[in-house]
Design an enzyme around this catalytic site. Structure first.
Site, short mmCIF file in Angstrom:
data_model
loop_
_atom_site.label_atom_id
_atom_site.label_comp_id
_atom_site.label_asym_id
_atom_site.label_seq_id
_atom_site.Cartn_x
_atom_site.Cartn_y
_atom_site.Cartn_z
CD GLU A 123 0.06 6.23 -10.74
OE1 GLU A 123 -0.92 5.49 -10.60
OE2 GLU A 123 0.03 7.32 -11.36
N1 CAA Z 1 -7.78 -0.34 -1.06
C1 CAA Z 1 -8.29 0.00 0.14
N2 CAA Z 1 -7.58 -0.10 1.30
C2 CAA Z 1 -6.32 -0.58 1.21
C3 CAA Z 1 -5.73 -0.95 -0.02
C4 CAA Z 1 -6.52 -0.82 -1.18
N3 CAA Z 1 -6.06 -1.14 -2.39
N4 CAA Z 1 -4.47 -1.39 0.22
C5 CAA Z 1 -4.26 -1.29 1.54
N5 CAA Z 1 -5.39 -0.78 2.13
C6 CAA Z 1 -5.62 -0.53 3.56
C7 CAA Z 1 -5.53 -1.81 4.38
O1 CAA Z 1 -6.76 -2.50 4.37
C8 CAA Z 1 -5.16 -1.27 5.76
O2 CAA Z 1 -6.30 -0.73 6.39
P1 CAA Z 1 -6.95 -1.46 7.70
O3 CAA Z 1 -5.88 -1.46 8.74
O4 CAA Z 1 -8.11 -0.60 8.02
O5 CAA Z 1 -7.32 -2.84 7.24
C9 CAA Z 1 -4.28 -0.07 5.40
O6 CAA Z 1 -4.59 0.31 4.06
C10 CAA Z 1 -2.80 -0.38 5.52
O7 CAA Z 1 -2.54 -1.45 4.66
P2 CAA Z 1 -1.33 -2.46 4.88
O8 CAA Z 1 -1.32 -2.94 6.27
O9 CAA Z 1 -1.42 -3.46 3.78
O10 CAA Z 1 -0.10 -1.46 4.70
P3 CAA Z 1 1.43 -1.73 4.38
O11 CAA Z 1 2.22 -0.79 5.17
O12 CAA Z 1 1.73 -3.18 4.45
O13 CAA Z 1 1.55 -1.20 2.84
C11 CAA Z 1 1.38 -1.24 0.49
C12 CAA Z 1 0.73 -1.58 1.82
C13 CAA Z 1 0.48 -1.90 -0.56
C14 CAA Z 1 2.78 -1.78 0.37
C15 CAA Z 1 1.34 0.30 0.32
O14 CAA Z 1 2.19 0.92 1.25
C16 CAA Z 1 1.70 0.76 -1.07
O15 CAA Z 1 0.89 0.66 -1.99
N6 CAA Z 1 2.95 1.31 -1.27
C17 CAA Z 1 3.34 1.89 -2.53
C18 CAA Z 1 2.97 3.33 -2.60
C19 CAA Z 1 2.88 3.85 -4.02
O16 CAA Z 1 2.28 3.23 -4.88
N7 CAA Z 1 3.42 5.04 -4.26
C20 CAA Z 1 3.29 5.66 -5.52
C21 CAA Z 1 3.35 7.13 -5.36
S1 CAA Z 1 2.19 8.01 -6.32
C22 CAA Z 1 2.88 8.23 -7.86
O17 CAA Z 1 3.83 7.61 -8.23
C23 CAA Z 1 2.13 9.19 -8.69
C24 CAA Z 1 2.88 9.83 -9.78
O18 CAA Z 1 3.23 10.99 -9.68
C25 CAA Z 1 3.06 9.13 -11.05
#
Ligand code: CAA
Length: 380
Positions: free
Chosen positions: A363
């Site tokens: 996550e």
């Molecule tokens: N809420 C709403 N929108 C969001 C957001 C949030 N918390 N975070 C980002 N966004 C939106 C941004 O506003 C943007 O949209 P707009 O262009 O319309 O403004 C879009 O998403 C893209 O955002 P970024 O440009 O910030 O994207 P990025 O490529 O820089 O990545 C990141 C952002 C936070 C690093 C994201 O890629 C991320 O969270 N990565 C990790 C993924 C993750 O947590 N994976 C876990 C897998 S699930 C799991 O583990 C479940 C399990 O089985 C236990």
């Protein structure tokens, strides 16, 4: 400010504590050893209301607040982090995601079965080449009018083979990048959906983690969640809440290991006295307790933010970052306090130490939490 729990919160915490001690503890070492999924126990947790705690009562949910949820997560995780990750994924990713963003039909058809434990859910975002870099989705969902065709592979999926309903994130329009991503509800028996091999893991070995393959899977359009292109936002918003659940899991792992170490130190004698009377051990316990209390405050603050309708992206990321580091630090020290006994399975702390590591990875890794935190504090 009021740091006191309500009567209801205490009841929920105690119910989770009792369930963990009476039902999860007896087989936890064996399940870890055999990588065995506790199917019957998950059913029982569903019957007791632990699988849809925050979901709306009209769809079978408990209608509880996030504070109640994190209290339950902490107690379950003290004993069995494999069981608690299933609870976490089903509650904060699958049920919360559907309850908040699903339409009426989707909630009636899917959510009402997921909240009661009749069916189990999985959340499918990660791919072989899209873990932290979640916008780089390679799984495709081609729009064919009244349905989509899904192709691709998902990795490290919790509840991989045990789930019935899968929330799947996929790329519909590559040109639009993250704005061309959609989220879908996929049923286990949809043709072309295939469960890959089970992962052999370091920790949380009782949870079943698989890769999943989608080979021309036909998904009806009514199974898309939200408007076209909402999939990435759906994943991010859902994960923000999920991170509070994992922070609570990490807190529980730390607190469980600390309690075991404290009890052990009061019984085990060395150099003529109980080892807690040696400053070397007492100071370890003092550090563990302080770190855990700090983690608990961060977790509670994030849960409170969510319940108050405040933004919880920052507080949830900080809670997860700190609580997962606490889980690692405290479990390593708990093994140390136990000495040789800490290294063998029957004392539980070695398992908690192995389980702790994943909380810094799934996550959103700790590095991803730092991206979220730094972007948030630097934006104003
Ligand atoms: N809420 C709403 N929108 C969001 C957001 C949030 N918390 N975070 C980002 N966004 C939106 C941004 O506003 C943007 O949209 P707009 O262009 O319309 O403004 C879009 O998403 C893209 O955002 P970024 O440009 O910030 O994207 P990025 O490529 O820089 O990545 C990141 C952002 C936070 C690093 C994201 O890629 C991320 O969270 N990565 C990790 C993924 C993750 O947590 N994976 C876990 C897998 S699930 C799991 O583990 C479940 C399990 O089985 C236990």
């Amino acid at each position: 400010m009021d740091f006191k729990l309500t009567e209801e919160h205490i009841m929920i915490r105690d119910a989770a504590r009792d369930f963990a001690k009476q039902e999860l503890l007896p087989g936890v070492i064996e399940r870890d050893e055999k990588q065995e999924f506790p199917k019957e126990l998950i059913k029982k947790m569903g019957e007791l209301g632990f699988l849809g705690m925050m979901a709306s009562p009209e769809y079978g949910g408990g209608g509880m607040d996030t504070i109640s949820y994190v209290l339950a997560m902490e107690e379950l995780s003290k004993i069995d982090a494999s069981a608690s990750v299933m609870v976490s994924v089903n509650n904060s990713l699958v049920c919360w995601g559907l309850d908040t963003f699903g339409n009426e039909e989707q909630k009636k058809k899917y959510l009402s079965k997921l909240t009661t434990g009749e069916k189990l859910g999985a959340f499918c975002l990660s791919e072989p080449e899209a873990g932290s870099d979640a916008t780089s989705q390679r799984t495709t969902a081609i729009d064919k009018g009244d349905h989509y065709i899904l192709n691709g592979t998902k990795n490290w999926i919790t509840n991989g083979s045990s789930a019935d309903y899968y929330l799947v994130i996929a790329q519909t329009d590559k040109e639009k990048k993250h704005k061309g991503i959609n989220a879908f509800i996929v049923e286990k028996d949809f043709e072309g959906f295939e469960i890959g091999p089970k992962e052999q893991k370091l920790g949380i070995r009782g949870s079943d983690t698989h890769s999943l393959n989608f080979n021309d899977v036909k998904v009806p359009k009514e199974n898309r969640i939200g408007e076209d292109g909402f999939g990435f936002k759906f994943a991010m918003k859902t994960l923000s809440g999920g991170r509070i659940g994992i922070a609570a899991q990490a807190l529980g792992i730390a607190a469980g290991a600390y309690e075991l170490a404290k009890d052990y130190s009061k019984q085990r004698k060395a150099f003529g006295t109980e080892i807690c009377n040696h400053q070397a051990i007492a100071f370890k316990l003092a550090d563990m307790h302080t770190q855990i209390e700090a983690a608990r405050h961060l977790v509670m603050k994030a849960a409170w933010d969510k319940d108050q309708g405040e933004n919880y992206d920052l507080s949830g990321a900080m809670a997860k970052l700190h609580a997962s580091k606490t889980a690692m630090d405290v479990t390593v020290e708990a093994v140390q306090v136990h000495g040789g006994n800490g290294y063998v399975k029957e004392y539980h702390v070695e398992r908690l130490m192995r389980d702790a590591k994943i909380t810094q990875i799934y996550e959103g890794t700790s590095e991803i939490q730092k991206i979220v935190i730094s972007r948030s504090i630097l934006k104003d």
